[in-house]
Design a protein around this motif. Structure first.
Motif, PDB file in Angstrom:
ATOM      1  N   ASP A   2       0.796  -0.975   0.068  1.00  0.00           N
ATOM      2  CA  ASP A   2      -0.112  -0.111  -0.013  1.00  0.00           C
ATOM      3  C   ASP A   2       0.777   1.288   0.124  1.00  0.00           C
ATOM      4  O   ASP A   2       2.068   1.277   0.390  1.00  0.00           O
ATOM      5  N   LYS A   3       0.466   2.320  -0.163  1.00  0.00           N
ATOM      6  CA  LYS A   3       0.931   3.730  -0.339  1.00  0.00           C
ATOM      7  C   LYS A   3       1.315   3.790   0.860  1.00  0.00           C
ATOM      8  O   LYS A   3       0.843   3.739   2.161  1.00  0.00           O
ATOM      9  N   ILE A   4       2.841   4.374   1.257  1.00  0.00           N
ATOM     10  CA  ILE A   4       3.538   4.588   2.390  1.00  0.00           C
ATOM     11  C   ILE A   4       3.149   5.879   2.764  1.00  0.00           C
ATOM     12  O   ILE A   4       3.773   7.038   2.272  1.00  0.00           O
ATOM     13  N   ARG A   5       2.600   6.389   3.969  1.00  0.00           N
ATOM     14  CA  ARG A   5       2.312   7.608   4.549  1.00  0.00           C
ATOM     15  C   ARG A   5       3.150   7.873   5.662  1.00  0.00           C
ATOM     16  O   ARG A   5       3.101   7.094   6.458  1.00  0.00           O
ATOM     17  N   ILE A  21      10.623  13.163  -2.596  1.00  0.00           N
ATOM     18  CA  ILE A  21      10.449  11.492  -2.799  1.00  0.00           C
ATOM     19  C   ILE A  21       8.665  11.509  -2.878  1.00  0.00           C
ATOM     20  O   ILE A  21       8.618  10.789  -3.967  1.00  0.00           O
ATOM     21  N   ALA A  22       8.161  11.969  -2.013  1.00  0.00           N
ATOM     22  CA  ALA A  22       6.663  11.745  -1.993  1.00  0.00           C
ATOM     23  C   ALA A  22       6.126  12.367  -3.332  1.00  0.00           C
ATOM     24  O   ALA A  22       5.106  11.713  -3.877  1.00  0.00           O
ATOM     25  N   LYS A  23       6.730  13.633  -3.681  1.00  0.00           N
ATOM     26  CA  LYS A  23       6.099  14.313  -4.760  1.00  0.00           C
ATOM     27  C   LYS A  23       6.463  13.515  -6.113  1.00  0.00           C
ATOM     28  O   LYS A  23       5.675  13.465  -6.988  1.00  0.00           O
ATOM     29  N   ALA A  24       7.592  13.083  -6.192  1.00  0.00           N
ATOM     30  CA  ALA A  24       8.207  12.486  -7.415  1.00  0.00           C
ATOM     31  C   ALA A  24       7.538  10.943  -7.577  1.00  0.00           C
ATOM     32  O   ALA A  24       7.305  10.568  -8.718  1.00  0.00           O
ATOM     33  N   MET A  25       6.903  10.276  -6.548  1.00  0.00           N
ATOM     34  CA  MET A  25       6.314   9.033  -6.405  1.00  0.00           C
ATOM     35  C   MET A  25       5.280   9.039  -5.727  1.00  0.00           C
ATOM     36  O   MET A  25       4.943   8.202  -4.810  1.00  0.00           O
ATOM     37  N   PRO A  26       4.303   9.735  -6.301  1.00  0.00           N
ATOM     38  CA  PRO A  26       3.102   9.735  -5.528  1.00  0.00           C
ATOM     39  C   PRO A  26       2.209   8.628  -5.523  1.00  0.00           C
ATOM     40  O   PRO A  26       1.374   8.295  -4.538  1.00  0.00           O
ATOM     41  N   ASP A  27       2.413   7.587  -6.431  1.00  0.00           N
ATOM     42  CA  ASP A  27       1.718   6.265  -6.164  1.00  0.00           C
ATOM     43  C   ASP A  27       2.389   5.296  -5.014  1.00  0.00           C
ATOM     44  O   ASP A  27       1.590   4.578  -4.725  1.00  0.00           O
ATOM     45  N   LYS A  28       3.553   5.694  -4.487  1.00  0.00           N
ATOM     46  CA  LYS A  28       3.921   5.042  -3.492  1.00  0.00           C
ATOM     47  C   LYS A  28       4.360   5.541  -2.386  1.00  0.00           C
ATOM     48  O   LYS A  28       4.264   5.065  -1.108  1.00  0.00           O
TER      49      LYS A  28
END
Length: 333
Positions: A2-5, A21-28
């Protein structure tokens, strides 16, 4: 997976990595919030990074992240981590785990009491160092006896040296000195510097002699991370071969000599990630696995040993050319 929050506690230079990192890989990944100390700082970071910011710890808890990333200044990192651990939250803290022996000992007790605590020691997850460690573990060099490392500072260098040599929790003797040399400024955290000044910079040389007789030769220049005229050097010698940079030479079990060039790739280069950011991705993934099933992404005992050896190095620098000996700590085994 699942997406890591996660919630980021801190608003300094290091905390920005976790937002990018979160902005570049929003699916993860999702940076649910950044916790700042003041409203002014929160507004500044929200405008700069486009991340949701708050000054309310309670609000961060209400977002129910998978874990907390503590990326505050070094003197505060364990105090802030302990605050969240006390409240039952899993914590991934930036390095080092502590700057004092009391903090390292407390961190181990927290870990033993079952808190979910990890340290984001990422250097061994750099693509280049992953490849180097892979070569060493393959056995082509034989038993690694010595490593010359001029690539990272303090606990980061210790983590690489210990892992490359495979010395576990062996004690070591430390001997070293800090030197001062003039050098031209050519770059910094914000990029290239032209028309820079020549300023004094320190350089540290340190010998680490482990109980097994294996040697770590540490060499680090203060400006090394951000300079166009100071490079990275690493040389590993085993009883059957040597790896110097990307040049590998060894003699196999049949007595045949080999000479090769090793290479590595950054799997997230297309996202513009540095090796540092790529390594942090792996730490975030590892932290989620730790939260889910208890498998440590970088064992707390390892992180504490790295930080403890860094303290031994500091002590050695206060007494140039005198030998400082480490002692087995409560986390050593």
């Amino acid at each position: 997976m699942d997406k890591i929050r996660y919630v980021i506690v801190g608003s300094g230079w290091r905390s920005e990595f976790y937002v990018r990192i979160a902005k570049a890989m929003p699916d993860k990944f999702e940076a649910a919030a950044m916790l700042c100390r003041t409203e002014a700082k929160a507004k500044q970071m929200e405008e700069k990074l486009g991340v949701y910011t708050t000054t309310s710890e309670a609000e961060c808890r209400s977002l129910k992240p998978d874990f907390i990333v503590v990326a505050v200044d070094k003197p505060s990192v364990f105090k802030v981590s302990r605050n969240w651990l006390d409240k039952g939250w899993p914590v991934l803290c930036e390095t080092p785990a502590g700057l004092k022996m009391e903090d390292l000992e407390d961190a181990w007790r927290f870990h033993c009491y079952g808190t979910r605590f990890q340290v984001a020691e990422q250097y061994h997850c750099y693509p280049r160092y992953e490849k180097i460690i892979e070569v060493v573990k393959s056995g082509v060099l034989g038993d690694p006896q010595a490593v010359d490392l001029s690539a990272a500072h303090d606990y980061h260098a210790v983590s690489l040296i210990r892992r490359i040599l495979g010395v576990g929790f062996e004690n070591a003797f430390f001997t070293g000195k800090r030197f001062t040399f003039p050098v031209l400024e050519t770059a910094g955290r914000d990029g290239i510097i032209e028309n820079g000044q020549i300023k004094d910079s320190y350089r540290i040389r340190m010998d680490m002699e482990f109980d097994s007789g294996k040697m770590g030769f540490y060499d680090f220049d203060k400006i090394q991370y951000h300079s166009r005229i100071r490079g990275i050097e690493i040389r590993i010698q085993g009883d059957r071969g040597e790896l110097s940079g990307n040049h590998l030479t060894y003699v196999d079990s049949d007595g045949i000599f080999h000479e090769e060039t090793i290479s590595w790739e950054n799997p997230y280069a297309d996202l513009g990630f540095s090796e540092d950011e790529t390594a942090i991705v792996k730490m975030l993934e590892g932290m989620k696995q730790y939260v889910d099933n208890g498998t440590e992404c970088y064992p707390v005992a390892e992180a504490l040993q790295d930080a403890y050896f860094s303290l031994c190095m500091e002590k050695a620098l206060l007494h140039p050319y005198e030998t400082i000996q480490s002692q087995t700590q409560m986390w050593g085994y």
